[in-house]
Design a protein around this motif. Structure first.
Motif, PDB file in Angstrom:
ATOM      1  N   TYR A  90      -9.647   1.265   6.088  1.00  0.00           N
ATOM      2  CA  TYR A  90      -8.879   1.468   4.864  1.00  0.00           C
ATOM      3  C   TYR A  90      -9.782   1.301   3.638  1.00  0.00           C
ATOM      4  O   TYR A  90     -10.504   0.308   3.507  1.00  0.00           O
TER       5      TYR A  90
ATOM      6  N   CYS B  22       0.868  -1.188   0.000  1.00  0.00           N
ATOM      7  CA  CYS B  22       0.000   0.000   0.000  1.00  0.00           C
ATOM      8  C   CYS B  22       0.896   1.227   0.000  1.00  0.00           C
ATOM      9  O   CYS B  22       1.765   1.361   0.853  1.00  0.00           O
ATOM     10  N   TYR B  23       0.653   2.111  -0.970  1.00  0.00           N
ATOM     11  CA  TYR B  23       1.524   3.271  -1.151  1.00  0.00           C
ATOM     12  C   TYR B  23       0.903   4.548  -0.601  1.00  0.00           C
ATOM     13  O   TYR B  23       1.433   5.630  -0.781  1.00  0.00           O
ATOM     14  N   CYS B  24      -0.240   4.417   0.002  1.00  0.00           N
ATOM     15  CA  CYS B  24      -0.932   5.609   0.495  1.00  0.00           C
ATOM     16  C   CYS B  24      -0.074   6.336   1.540  1.00  0.00           C
ATOM     17  O   CYS B  24       0.517   5.695   2.403  1.00  0.00           O
TER      18      CYS B  24
ATOM     19  N   SER C 290      -7.657   1.541  -1.560  1.00  0.00           N
ATOM     20  CA  SER C 290      -7.107   2.213  -2.741  1.00  0.00           C
ATOM     21  C   SER C 290      -6.032   1.405  -3.465  1.00  0.00           C
ATOM     22  O   SER C 290      -5.947   1.438  -4.694  1.00  0.00           O
ATOM     23  N   CYS C 291      -5.206   0.707  -2.734  1.00  0.00           N
ATOM     24  CA  CYS C 291      -4.081   0.009  -3.373  1.00  0.00           C
ATOM     25  C   CYS C 291      -4.343  -1.485  -3.567  1.00  0.00           C
ATOM     26  O   CYS C 291      -3.454  -2.220  -3.993  1.00  0.00           O
TER      27      CYS C 291
HETATM   28 ZN    ZN Z   1      -2.969   2.291  -0.120  1.00  0.00          ZN
END
Ligand code: ZN
Ligand code: GLU
Length: 476
Positions: free
Chosen positions: A132, A109-111, A135-136
């Motif tokens: 969460y 996860c890059y958030c 998103s990723c």
């Molecule tokens: Zn993420």
């Protein structure tokens, strides 16, 4: 509970002095292991490296030792489950991270924190519980590569399976049921590569073969995530029991202002560890046994099924009660050893014994001895106002008669002799009951309340007794 070796553990994060609530959790895990002939493991969850210092670890071990909760395995007590410091266990986690990623059960996860925070607020505004957003979750390899190329660092998230019910039998709270859809994908590895709490905590329990976990109720909501995680890596999960929190009498988390935050504080105030353990044993754990118990006796009667679900409130009066039980169970020698630092120098063994016999029933904390030490051994007596009035009101004849009936010599420092002296004084004054005892006690001790008079007389030199009586035998 099924047979087999029971392995329990206490897994504190050493972030300060051991608090009563944590001490109680440790005690319960210790007793559960002892009650089933099992093993009690101490594991230090010191992965929050900035906050953990060696002195904190030492203080924690010292606190547990003071309580008498000897760990079968842990720091300083090597065994097959070593190492016992989580900071030394990170090497064990690698294969599990790899496996989860390989099987698509975890993903990077890059958030950023800012992005996560925005998403959380949006959910709260929409009246949804924050979790969460995923998103990723479905990033393609190319999308991941693009983020890597931007220098973004990824956490690793566990992919919650959709539509699952997670059911388990909590040792304290009974049947539990959670929906996986209510739990977001959670971080199992931080951007710096270190394992996150939910992961290291669950993996360590499984890898150490822990069979039973008693821990604070604040961890109940972590359990479904940890159960799914262990299932995903084919490791056996322990049975969990969530112990109600120990709060102040006002319901707020126990803190310094309740006067009982830390074990250190209690020890410094003079409480015995046996009193603390006996108190904690009864906080939220029902038992029909009303007498002071040893740890072995507590273990024999310990049952997680007797743990109460409701929050428990700290009650200083109860703690004092157990301290008092402990004091009054001391033998003469034990009491002597306990109070030795507070006895005046230069008194004889017989004087010490007579003094302890007189005051022990009125002592809860060793400190309480100071007041009676002054009364018995110091020449000048400080008077409490009501006592001075009571003595003055009794009249000079009363005290002249009492002083006249005193024997010439020391009554022999024996209780029997002192009782005989008291009886002689009573006859000489012609008074009985309160009319006799209240002014006598007032003149001799400067107080209206205190230890029984006969043993006090036995502990005091007869000349001091005479002097204190004669003081009131003269018209002002
Ligand atoms: Zn993420
Ligand atoms: N280190 C965690 C704590 O002190 C351990 C929780 C647990 O017992 O699982 O809260």
């Amino acid at each position: 509970m099924p047979a087999g070796t029971v392995i329990t553990r206490f897994a504190p994060s050493p972030t300060g002095e051991l608090h009563l609530g944590n001490a109680r959790t440790a005690l319960f895990n210790f007793l559960l292991a002892r009650s089933r002939g099992g093993r009690f493991v101490l594991r230090i969850e010191d992965t929050d490296a900035q906050r953990t210092q060696e002195p904190l670890l030492e203080a924690l071990c010292a606190d547990l030792s003071w309580l008498g909760l000897r760990w079968d395995e842990g720091p300083g007590q090597d065994g097959p489950r070593a190492p016992y410091r989580q900071s030394q266990r990170s090497g064990l986690y690698g294969p599990y991270f790899e496996r989860l990623e390989r099987e698509g059960l975890a993903y990077p996860c890059y958030c950023s924190d800012v992005e996560l925070d925005l998403a959380r607020r949006a959910q709260l505004t929409a009246g949804r519980p924050p979790r969460y957003a995923g998103s990723c979750r479905e990033l393609s390899l190319a999308e991941r590569a693009a983020r890597e190329a931007q220098g973004r660092r990824a956490t690793l998230r566990f992919r919650m399976p959709g539509g699952r019910r997670i059911e388990f039998e909590d040792l304290v709270h009974g049947a539990q049921s959670f929906a996986s859809d209510d739990i977001g994908d959670f971080v199992i590895r931080r951007t710096d590569g270190s394992a996150a709490f939910l992961f290291s905590n669950a993996l360590d329990d499984a890898l150490m073969g822990v069979t039973h976990v008693l821990r604070g109720a604040d961890h109940l909501s972590n359990t479904p995530s940890q159960l799914l995680l262990l299932e995903a890596v084919d490791l056996p999960a322990p049975r969990y029991g969530h112990v109600s929190l120990l709060t102040g009498p006002d319901g707020a988390p126990l803190s310094k202002r309740h006067g009982a935050a830390s074990l250190r504080g209690l020890a410094a105030a003079g409480y015995a560890s046996a009193a603390v353990c006996n108190y904690l044993y009864r906080v939220g754990h029902s038992t029909p046994q009303q007498s002071l118990l040893s740890l072995e006796q507590m273990a024999a009667g310990f049952d997680p099924a007797h743990l109460q679900r409701a929050n428990a409130h700290f009650d200083a009066a109860q703690l004092r009660h157990w301290q008092s039980e402990w004091v009054h169970g001391l033998s003469v020698e034990q009491a002597h050893a306990w109070l030795a630092p507070l006895l005046p120098a230069g008194i004889t063994a017989a004087q010490a014994e007579a003094f302890i016999a007189a005051v022990l029933p009125n002592v809860v904390l060793a400190e309480d001895v100071r007041e009676w030490r002054a009364v018995v051994f110091e020449e000048t007596l400080s008077f409490e106002e009501p006592a001075l009035r009571a003595a003055s009101a009794a009249g000079v004849e009363f005290f002249a008669a009492a002083a006249g009936a005193l024997p010439d010599s020391v009554p022999g420092e024996s209780g029997a002799a002192a009782r005989a002296t008291l009886a002689a004084l009573e006859r000489a004054t012609g008074r009985r009951g309160a009319a006799f005892f209240v002014p006598l006690r007032a003149a001799l001790t400067g107080r209206l309340h205190g230890p029984q008079l006969a043993p006090l007389l036995a502990a005091m030199p007869v000349e001091r007794v005479r002097g204190r009586l004669l003081r009131f035998a003269q018209a002002a």
